[in-house]
Design a protein around this motif. Structure first.
Motif, PDB file in Angstrom:
ATOM      1  N   ARG A  58       0.833  -1.210   0.000  1.00 38.44           N
ATOM      2  CA  ARG A  58       0.000   0.000   0.000  1.00 38.44           C
ATOM      3  C   ARG A  58       0.865   1.256   0.000  1.00 38.44           C
ATOM      4  O   ARG A  58       0.594   2.210  -0.724  1.00 38.44           O
ATOM      5  N   LEU A  59       1.941   1.237   0.819  1.00 42.18           N
ATOM      6  CA  LEU A  59       2.826   2.391   0.864  1.00 42.18           C
ATOM      7  C   LEU A  59       3.538   2.584  -0.463  1.00 42.18           C
ATOM      8  O   LEU A  59       3.890   3.711  -0.837  1.00 42.18           O
ATOM      9  N   GLY A  60       3.746   1.468  -1.182  1.00 40.93           N
ATOM     10  CA  GLY A  60       4.425   1.541  -2.467  1.00 40.93           C
ATOM     11  C   GLY A  60       3.505   1.837  -3.622  1.00 40.93           C
ATOM     12  O   GLY A  60       3.938   1.807  -4.780  1.00 40.93           O
ATOM     13  N   GLY A  61       2.239   2.062  -3.364  1.00 38.65           N
ATOM     14  CA  GLY A  61       1.307   2.426  -4.420  1.00 38.65           C
ATOM     15  C   GLY A  61       0.300   1.353  -4.776  1.00 38.65           C
ATOM     16  O   GLY A  61      -0.657   1.622  -5.495  1.00 38.65           O
ATOM     17  N   ARG A  62       0.501   0.094  -4.329  1.00 41.36           N
ATOM     18  CA  ARG A  62      -0.478  -0.963  -4.624  1.00 41.36           C
ATOM     19  C   ARG A  62      -1.520  -0.982  -3.505  1.00 41.36           C
ATOM     20  O   ARG A  62      -1.621  -1.909  -2.713  1.00 41.36           O
ATOM     21  N   ARG A  63      -2.313   0.071  -3.437  1.00 39.80           N
ATOM     22  CA  ARG A  63      -3.161   0.304  -2.287  1.00 39.80           C
ATOM     23  C   ARG A  63      -4.331  -0.660  -2.177  1.00 39.80           C
ATOM     24  O   ARG A  63      -4.828  -0.891  -1.105  1.00 39.80           O
ATOM     25  N   ASP A  64      -4.766  -1.186  -3.265  1.00 36.93           N
ATOM     26  CA  ASP A  64      -5.979  -1.993  -3.202  1.00 36.93           C
ATOM     27  C   ASP A  64      -5.753  -3.449  -3.596  1.00 36.93           C
ATOM     28  O   ASP A  64      -6.708  -4.175  -3.836  1.00 36.93           O
ATOM     29  N   VAL A  65      -4.500  -3.885  -3.663  1.00 35.30           N
ATOM     30  CA  VAL A  65      -4.214  -5.236  -4.145  1.00 35.30           C
ATOM     31  C   VAL A  65      -3.808  -6.148  -3.001  1.00 35.30           C
ATOM     32  O   VAL A  65      -2.928  -5.817  -2.206  1.00 35.30           O
ATOM     33  N   GLU A  66      -4.462  -7.296  -2.926  1.00 36.80           N
ATOM     34  CA  GLU A  66      -4.112  -8.322  -1.938  1.00 36.80           C
ATOM     35  C   GLU A  66      -3.823  -9.618  -2.689  1.00 36.80           C
ATOM     36  O   GLU A  66      -4.634 -10.077  -3.490  1.00 36.80           O
ATOM     37  N   VAL A  67      -2.660 -10.186  -2.451  1.00 39.49           N
ATOM     38  CA  VAL A  67      -2.267 -11.424  -3.128  1.00 39.49           C
ATOM     39  C   VAL A  67      -2.958 -12.611  -2.466  1.00 39.49           C
ATOM     40  O   VAL A  67      -2.980 -12.736  -1.236  1.00 39.49           O
ATOM     41  N   LEU A  68      -3.532 -13.489  -3.301  1.00 36.50           N
ATOM     42  CA  LEU A  68      -4.144 -14.726  -2.811  1.00 36.50           C
ATOM     43  C   LEU A  68      -3.565 -15.883  -3.611  1.00 36.50           C
ATOM     44  O   LEU A  68      -3.715 -15.950  -4.829  1.00 36.50           O
ATOM     45  N   LYS A  69      -2.889 -16.803  -2.910  1.00 38.02           N
ATOM     46  CA  LYS A  69      -2.242 -17.941  -3.559  1.00 38.02           C
ATOM     47  C   LYS A  69      -3.056 -19.200  -3.283  1.00 38.02           C
ATOM     48  O   LYS A  69      -3.228 -19.592  -2.125  1.00 38.02           O
ATOM     49  N   VAL A  70      -3.556 -19.811  -4.357  1.00 40.71           N
ATOM     50  CA  VAL A  70      -4.440 -20.971  -4.236  1.00 40.71           C
ATOM     51  C   VAL A  70      -3.881 -22.141  -5.046  1.00 40.71           C
ATOM     52  O   VAL A  70      -3.610 -22.009  -6.238  1.00 40.71           O
TER      53      VAL A  70
END
Length: 291
Positions: A86-98
């Motif tokens: 988020r601090l680096g600019g990817r404010r709305d991205v959450e990684v999900l590994k399935v």
């Protein structure tokens, strides 16, 4: 008694070693030497005053203390990575590994991934396919989908869908099959679950012929062999509807046998992050049989 200051690097090395189940594999992921990993673990154990691993002839075995510490660190590092993103600019991205059973991935999930991405652009979904054998923690996954009867020790699971099995074969072969007994004159391709063919023949009331075809751990491989005319394969029909529509495979008999369901699972002691809940909810919307 004051708690010792624990070095972040040593904690990170322990988290990776625990997940990988090997100092060698941890060293590869961290791009350091195995000796460096061993040194950091020994340093952490010395500071904590307790062993985190037992070194045995079969490899690393985590102690009770190691198992207690691991999920806390894993969740903490995941949370840190999320904040840094988020601090680096990817404010709305959450990684999900399935991790996903390859048959389910190709037969059901992949055609629907565009729909998931459109509905949830905030989730960076990363799929790792497997042949139904998966270790979520060791492989660095959040969740996994696999086929079976549901008894997944140490995990919470929800059933996704039934996947009854029926023989599938090339159309030319199907033209020679008038009754289940005729399958005794063909090669019966087998999965590693040896009870499947006898179970299907029992449903039809037909004695099971000798089953001596080659054994495979992938339904996708079995389907390709069957489509080439190499034999008949007992497969989850719902996962190969595309092959049937294309005329590559045919279902010569209506009889089916149940060998289990597809399940979504995750470690019971892992705090569920938002993307996990969202993915499970999306599956429930796509699969009306989700229970």
């Amino acid at each position: 008694m004051d708690r010792p200051d624990l070095p972040l690097n040593a904690l990170r090395v322990f988290e990776v070693a625990m997940r990988q189940g090997s100092f060698t594999k941890a060293a590869t992921e961290l791009r350091v030497t195995q000796a460096a990993v061993s040194h950091q673990i020994a340093r952490l154990e010395d500071l904590l005053g307790t062993a985190l691993f037992l070194r045995t002839s079969q490899g690393l075995v985590p102690t009770d203390e190691g198992r207690l510490l691991f999920p806390v660190l894993e969740h903490g590092f995941d949370a840190m990575a999320h904040v840094l993103d988020r601090l680096g600019g990817r404010r709305d991205v959450e990684v999900l590994k399935v991790g996903v059973n390859t048959t389910f991935a190709l037969g059901w999930l992949v055609p629907r991934l565009a729909s998931f991405r459109a509905a949830h652009p905030e989730i960076d979904l990363r799929i790792s396919s497997n042949n139904n054998r998966v270790e979520i923690l060791r492989e660095g996954l959040d969740m996994a989908i696999r086929f079976g009867t549901g008894g997944w020790t140490g995990h919470d699971t929800i059933p996704l869908m039934e996947a009854p099995l029926s023989p599938l074969c090339a159309p030319e072969m199907a033209s020679r099959l008038e009754s289940p007994a005729d399958l005794g004159r063909t090669v019966l391709l087998r999965s590693y679950r040896s009870a499947e063919w006898p179970g299907w023949f029992a449903v039809t009331g037909t004695p099971c012929p000798p089953v001596a075809g080659p054994v495979f751990d992938s339904s996708v491989a079995l389907a390709e062999l069957a489509a080439s005319g190499a034999g008949a394969a007992l497969l989850p029909v719902a996962m190969f509807e595309g092959h049937i529509r294309q005329g590559r495979l045919t279902q010569p008999f209506d009889a089916t046998v149940s060998a289990g369901k597809y399940y979504l699972g995750w470690p019971s002691d892992r705090p569920a992050k938002g993307a996990m809940t969202t993915f499970a909810q999306w599956l429930s919307e796509q699969l009306p049989d989700l229970a």
